[in-house]
Design a protein around this motif. Structure first.
Motif, PDB file in Angstrom:
ATOM      1  N   PHE A 160       1.304   9.521  -5.277  1.00 23.24           N
ATOM      2  CA  PHE A 160       1.771  10.836  -4.839  1.00 23.24           C
ATOM      3  C   PHE A 160       2.759  11.421  -5.845  1.00 23.24           C
ATOM      4  N   ASP A 161       3.684  10.582  -6.333  1.00 25.83           N
ATOM      5  CA  ASP A 161       4.653  11.054  -7.326  1.00 25.83           C
ATOM      6  C   ASP A 161       3.954  11.496  -8.608  1.00 25.83           C
ATOM      7  N   GLU A 162       2.929  10.747  -9.039  1.00 19.61           N
ATOM      8  CA  GLU A 162       2.166  11.130 -10.237  1.00 19.61           C
ATOM      9  C   GLU A 162       1.447  12.459 -10.023  1.00 19.61           C
ATOM     10  N   MET A 163       0.859  12.621  -8.845  1.00 16.72           N
ATOM     11  CA  MET A 163       0.162  13.882  -8.542  1.00 16.72           C
ATOM     12  C   MET A 163       1.150  15.042  -8.514  1.00 16.72           C
ATOM     13  N   GLN A 164       2.321  14.809  -7.926  1.00 18.75           N
ATOM     14  CA  GLN A 164       3.332  15.860  -7.847  1.00 18.75           C
ATOM     15  C   GLN A 164       3.828  16.230  -9.245  1.00 18.75           C
ATOM     16  N   LEU A 165       4.050  15.230 -10.095  1.00 14.33           N
ATOM     17  CA  LEU A 165       4.468  15.485 -11.472  1.00 14.33           C
ATOM     18  C   LEU A 165       3.402  16.279 -12.214  1.00 14.33           C
ATOM     19  N   GLN A 166       2.140  15.899 -12.036  1.00 13.68           N
ATOM     20  CA  GLN A 166       1.042  16.605 -12.692  1.00 13.68           C
ATOM     21  C   GLN A 166       0.953  18.053 -12.210  1.00 13.68           C
ATOM     22  N   PHE A 194       0.838  -1.204   0.000  1.00 17.85           N
ATOM     23  CA  PHE A 194       0.000   0.000   0.000  1.00 17.85           C
ATOM     24  C   PHE A 194       0.874   1.256   0.000  1.00 17.85           C
ATOM     25  N   LYS A 195       1.982   1.220   0.744  1.00 16.79           N
ATOM     26  CA  LYS A 195       2.896   2.376   0.754  1.00 16.79           C
ATOM     27  C   LYS A 195       3.481   2.613  -0.631  1.00 16.79           C
ATOM     28  N   GLN A 196       3.869   1.539  -1.321  1.00 18.49           N
ATOM     29  CA  GLN A 196       4.410   1.676  -2.668  1.00 18.49           C
ATOM     30  C   GLN A 196       3.373   2.277  -3.609  1.00 18.49           C
ATOM     31  N   MET A 197       2.129   1.789  -3.522  1.00 18.20           N
ATOM     32  CA  MET A 197       1.063   2.318  -4.374  1.00 18.20           C
ATOM     33  C   MET A 197       0.807   3.789  -4.052  1.00 18.20           C
TER      34      MET A 197
END
Length: 131
Positions: A116-122, A108-111
């Motif tokens: 979070f990384d995708e949201m930050q990139l967006q 779950f942490k990995q997901m």
């Protein structure tokens, strides 16, 4: 977002009720209630153990001058698991127990980290568009 809230507050309880009724017809109402109580007790016990282990690791990292980022994430997930376990039902209990078990908690942490990384990139892409 409205759809997600609808699913959380309407669809999940309806599915839980349906499952509890179905399980109750197979093993009986009293046994179904005992099963929900047992999973709640096991969840509370496991949450206490995992919470204490996480607090010990957090304290050790702080004493060594390390940032306890992983332990803080674990603490949040364990808290969420405790909240989910408060909800009576079999699906929520299984989900809460999965959040408590370190192996699945790490998944779950990995997901969550990936999301979070995708949201930050967006967000970074959106910010650069406005400048």
């Amino acid at each position: 977002m409205l759809l997600k809230l609808f699913l959380c507050f309407t669809l999940i309880p309806v599915i839980e009720l349906y499952l509890l009724i179905k399980v109750g017809t197979v093993i009986g109402g009293f046994n179904t209630i005992l099963l929900v109580i047992l999973t709640g007790f096991l969840g509370a016990w496991f949450a206490r153990i995992e919470g204490m282990n996480t607090m010990i690791k957090l304290k050790m990292n702080l004493q060594q001058g390390l940032m306890p980022a992983e332990e803080l994430v674990d603490a949040v997930i364990i808290f969420i698991a405790g909240v989910v376990l408060l909800t009576p039902g079999l699906i929520t209990d299984v989900f809460g127990l999965l959040l408590l078990w370190p192996v699945t908690r790490n998944k779950f942490k990995q997901m969550a980290r990936k999301k979070f990384d995708e949201m930050q990139l967006q967000n970074n892409i959106n910010i650069t568009r406005f400048h």
